[in-house]
Design a protein around this motif. Structure first.
Motif, PDB file in Angstrom:
ATOM      1  N   ALA A  30       0.789  -1.412   0.004  1.00 53.04           N
ATOM      2  CA  ALA A  30       0.120   0.035   0.052  1.00 53.04           C
ATOM      3  C   ALA A  30       0.946   1.111  -0.049  1.00 53.04           C
ATOM      4  CB  ALA A  30      -1.074  -0.018   1.053  1.00 53.04           C
ATOM      5  N   PHE A  31       1.864   1.402  -0.681  1.00 57.01           N
ATOM      6  CA  PHE A  31       2.957   2.370  -1.025  1.00 57.01           C
ATOM      7  C   PHE A  31       2.740   2.911  -2.346  1.00 57.01           C
ATOM      8  CE2 PHE A  31       5.198   1.037   2.826  1.00 57.01           C
ATOM      9  CZ  PHE A  31       4.925   2.188   3.734  1.00 57.01           C
ATOM     10  N   GLN A  37      -0.053  -0.699 -13.156  1.00 53.13           N
ATOM     11  CA  GLN A  37      -1.174  -0.921 -12.211  1.00 53.13           C
ATOM     12  C   GLN A  37      -1.811   0.289 -11.885  1.00 53.13           C
ATOM     13  OE1 GLN A  37      -2.285  -3.997 -12.049  1.00 53.13           O
ATOM     14  NE2 GLN A  37      -0.763  -4.932 -13.409  1.00 53.13           N
ATOM     15  N   THR A  38      -1.066   1.355 -11.595  1.00 53.20           N
ATOM     16  CA  THR A  38      -1.567   2.865 -11.542  1.00 53.20           C
ATOM     17  C   THR A  38      -2.587   2.824 -12.401  1.00 53.20           C
ATOM     18  OG1 THR A  38       0.349   3.421 -10.248  1.00 53.20           O
ATOM     19  CG2 THR A  38      -1.108   5.235 -10.824  1.00 53.20           C
ATOM     20  N   LEU A  39      -2.367   2.958 -13.612  1.00 54.37           N
ATOM     21  CA  LEU A  39      -3.141   3.236 -14.722  1.00 54.37           C
ATOM     22  C   LEU A  39      -4.699   2.136 -14.599  1.00 54.37           C
ATOM     23  CD1 LEU A  39      -4.212   4.152 -17.258  1.00 54.37           C
ATOM     24  CD2 LEU A  39      -2.991   2.791 -18.504  1.00 54.37           C
ATOM     25  N   MET A  40      -4.106   0.695 -14.151  1.00 53.16           N
ATOM     26  CA  MET A  40      -5.180  -0.058 -14.202  1.00 53.16           C
ATOM     27  C   MET A  40      -6.005   0.042 -12.814  1.00 53.16           C
ATOM     28  SD  MET A  40      -5.137  -2.147 -16.585  1.00 53.16           S
ATOM     29  CE  MET A  40      -6.519  -3.061 -16.060  1.00 53.16           C
ATOM     30  N   SER A  41      -5.488   0.694 -11.821  1.00 56.51           N
ATOM     31  CA  SER A  41      -6.475   1.207 -10.734  1.00 56.51           C
ATOM     32  C   SER A  41      -7.166   2.351 -11.085  1.00 56.51           C
ATOM     33  CB  SER A  41      -5.490   1.329  -9.545  1.00 56.51           C
ATOM     34  OG  SER A  41      -4.655   0.415  -8.933  1.00 56.51           O
ATOM     35  N   GLY A  42      -6.895   3.190 -11.835  1.00 55.18           N
ATOM     36  CA  GLY A  42      -7.627   4.238 -12.309  1.00 55.18           C
ATOM     37  C   GLY A  42      -8.800   3.841 -13.073  1.00 55.18           C
ATOM     38  N   LEU A  43      -8.721   3.074 -13.976  1.00 53.19           N
ATOM     39  CA  LEU A  43      -9.592   2.172 -14.905  1.00 53.19           C
ATOM     40  C   LEU A  43     -10.375   1.369 -13.874  1.00 53.19           C
ATOM     41  CD1 LEU A  43      -7.415   1.118 -17.905  1.00 53.19           C
ATOM     42  CD2 LEU A  43      -9.215   3.149 -17.907  1.00 53.19           C
ATOM     43  N   GLY A 175     -14.239   9.528  -8.933  1.00 59.07           N
ATOM     44  CA  GLY A 175     -14.786   9.909  -7.531  1.00 59.07           C
ATOM     45  C   GLY A 175     -13.862   9.306  -6.450  1.00 59.07           C
ATOM     46  N   GLY A 176     -12.416   8.955  -6.765  1.00 54.13           N
ATOM     47  CA  GLY A 176     -11.785   8.403  -5.681  1.00 54.13           C
ATOM     48  C   GLY A 176     -11.281   9.647  -4.930  1.00 54.13           C
ATOM     49  N   LYS A 177     -10.928   9.366  -3.626  1.00 56.70           N
ATOM     50  CA  LYS A 177     -10.556  10.143  -2.640  1.00 56.70           C
ATOM     51  C   LYS A 177      -9.183  10.592  -2.760  1.00 56.70           C
ATOM     52  CE  LYS A 177     -13.958   9.042   0.745  1.00 56.70           C
ATOM     53  NZ  LYS A 177     -14.173   8.312   2.225  1.00 56.70           N
ATOM     54  N   PHE A 178      -8.876  11.879  -2.578  1.00 58.67           N
ATOM     55  CA  PHE A 178      -7.432  12.477  -2.913  1.00 58.67           C
ATOM     56  C   PHE A 178      -6.474  11.857  -1.816  1.00 58.67           C
ATOM     57  CE2 PHE A 178      -3.699  15.362  -2.446  1.00 58.67           C
ATOM     58  CZ  PHE A 178      -3.587  15.472  -3.785  1.00 58.67           C
ATOM     59  N   SER A 179      -7.069  11.462  -0.701  1.00 54.29           N
ATOM     60  CA  SER A 179      -6.366  11.026   0.411  1.00 54.29           C
ATOM     61  C   SER A 179      -5.949   9.485  -0.001  1.00 54.29           C
ATOM     62  CB  SER A 179      -7.090  11.229   1.641  1.00 54.29           C
ATOM     63  OG  SER A 179      -8.222  10.350   1.603  1.00 54.29           O
ATOM     64  N   MET A 180      -6.634   8.870  -0.583  1.00 49.77           N
ATOM     65  CA  MET A 180      -6.373   7.367  -1.036  1.00 49.77           C
ATOM     66  C   MET A 180      -5.450   7.310  -2.153  1.00 49.77           C
ATOM     67  SD  MET A 180      -7.848   5.850   1.182  1.00 49.77           S
ATOM     68  CE  MET A 180      -7.728   3.883   0.619  1.00 49.77           C
ATOM     69  N   LEU A 181      -4.911   8.563  -2.910  1.00 51.43           N
ATOM     70  CA  LEU A 181      -4.136   8.210  -4.120  1.00 51.43           C
ATOM     71  C   LEU A 181      -2.520   7.626  -3.661  1.00 51.43           C
ATOM     72  CD1 LEU A 181      -4.151  11.593  -5.980  1.00 51.43           C
ATOM     73  CD2 LEU A 181      -4.617   9.117  -6.865  1.00 51.43           C
ATOM     74  N   PRO A 182      -2.163   7.712  -2.381  1.00 50.52           N
ATOM     75  CA  PRO A 182      -0.865   7.342  -2.268  1.00 50.52           C
ATOM     76  C   PRO A 182      -0.893   5.653  -2.111  1.00 50.52           C
ATOM     77  CG  PRO A 182      -1.388   9.028  -0.783  1.00 50.52           C
ATOM     78  CD  PRO A 182      -2.283   8.662  -1.526  1.00 50.52           C
ATOM     79  N   THR A 183      -2.190   5.139  -2.116  1.00 51.43           N
ATOM     80  CA  THR A 183      -2.217   3.575  -1.994  1.00 51.43           C
ATOM     81  C   THR A 183      -2.093   3.184  -3.645  1.00 51.43           C
ATOM     82  OG1 THR A 183      -4.467   3.644  -2.273  1.00 51.43           O
ATOM     83  CG2 THR A 183      -3.765   3.678  -0.088  1.00 51.43           C
ATOM     84  N   ILE A 184      -2.217   3.934  -4.683  1.00 51.45           N
ATOM     85  CA  ILE A 184      -2.199   3.447  -5.903  1.00 51.45           C
ATOM     86  C   ILE A 184      -0.841   4.226  -6.593  1.00 51.45           C
ATOM     87  CG2 ILE A 184      -4.304   2.820  -6.367  1.00 51.45           C
ATOM     88  CD1 ILE A 184      -4.627   5.372  -8.033  1.00 51.45           C
ATOM     89  N   ALA A 185      -0.602   5.373  -6.040  1.00 55.51           N
ATOM     90  CA  ALA A 185       0.620   6.131  -6.684  1.00 55.51           C
ATOM     91  C   ALA A 185       1.467   6.931  -5.501  1.00 55.51           C
ATOM     92  CB  ALA A 185       0.029   7.102  -7.636  1.00 55.51           C
ATOM     93  N   GLY A 186       1.783   6.025  -4.668  1.00 52.36           N
ATOM     94  CA  GLY A 186       2.822   6.504  -3.516  1.00 52.36           C
ATOM     95  C   GLY A 186       4.314   6.450  -3.915  1.00 52.36           C
TER      96      GLY A 186
END
Length: 215
Positions: A30-31, A37-43, A175-186
């Motif tokens: 979760a870093f 996979q960041t792209l895939m998480s967005g999709l 609609g993803g939360k900005f605070s959760m971005l580090p879990t996909i793009a940390g």
């Protein structure tokens, strides 16, 4: 089938499956995950279907790029990536969560380091085997080896950064939360984006090629 071809098939299959497991480690740490996979998480956030199915569909679209630019990169490894890798990622992530449902910070850091090195080594092995690459990997290879835009490591950095930016944008638009971005793009993602290309080059020279050539 000669010994060299058997080695190439082994390097391809094990390299791809180890790469899928490495993404499971990324997700558990979760870093941030690797750039693709960041792209895939967005999709995944944007399109509400099963992740394994989404992975197949996304790679099928990217396959068109390799098909029309350099079909040399379409082979056994391409289709293993296309049809199985998404499910390997999902299985390995769920298995790690089963044994480590809430990993402490030191364990998460360890998982991140394992993920980075496993991904780079596994990519090096299946690139060197030269029996096809993933549809995403083909982009940097075509830019470097066919179009001669720049050395591979720089093309890889460029495509990785593009994936990170696009993935984050899609995640937030969905609609993803900005605070959760580090879990996909940390910071694990940033390390991978800047160092994966050079590390793959290093492991090509010092591990994968010697393994293939060794009698």
């Amino acid at each position: 089938m000669d010994k060299r071809m058997r080695k190439r098939i082994l390097m391809t299959v094990l390299g791809i499956f180890a790469g899928g497991v490495s993404v499971g480690f990324f997700k558990t740490a979760a870093f941030g995950v690797d750039p693709f996979q960041t792209l895939m998480s967005g999709l995944d956030k944007l399109i509400p279907i099963h992740f394994g199915t989404l992975y197949v569909l996304t790679n099928a679209v990217l396959l068109l790029f390799a098909f029309f630019t350099d079909r040399h990169y379409i082979n056994l490894g391409t289709f293993i990536n296309l049809f199985l890798l998404g499910y390997v990622v999902e299985f390995s992530h769920n298995l790690l969560l089963r044994f480590f449902p809430e990993p402490a910070l030191p364990l998460r850091l360890l998982f991140m380091l394992i993920a980075i090195f496993m991904l780079c080594i596994s990519s090096s092995f299946y690139f060197t085997a030269d029996l096809g690459v993933s549809t995403y990997d083909a982009i940097a290879l075509v830019l470097a080896n066919k179009w001669h835009v720049a050395p591979f490591k720089y093309c890889r950095i460029a495509t990785d950064l593009a994936c990170v930016l696009l993935g984050c944008t899609l995640y937030l638009l969905a609609g993803g939360k900005f605070s959760m971005l580090p879990t996909i793009a940390g910071f694990g993602t940033i390390i991978t984006a800047f160092f994966m290309g050079p590390l793959i080059d290093y492991f090509n020279i010092h591990l994968a090629k010697p393994f293939l050539e060794k009698e």
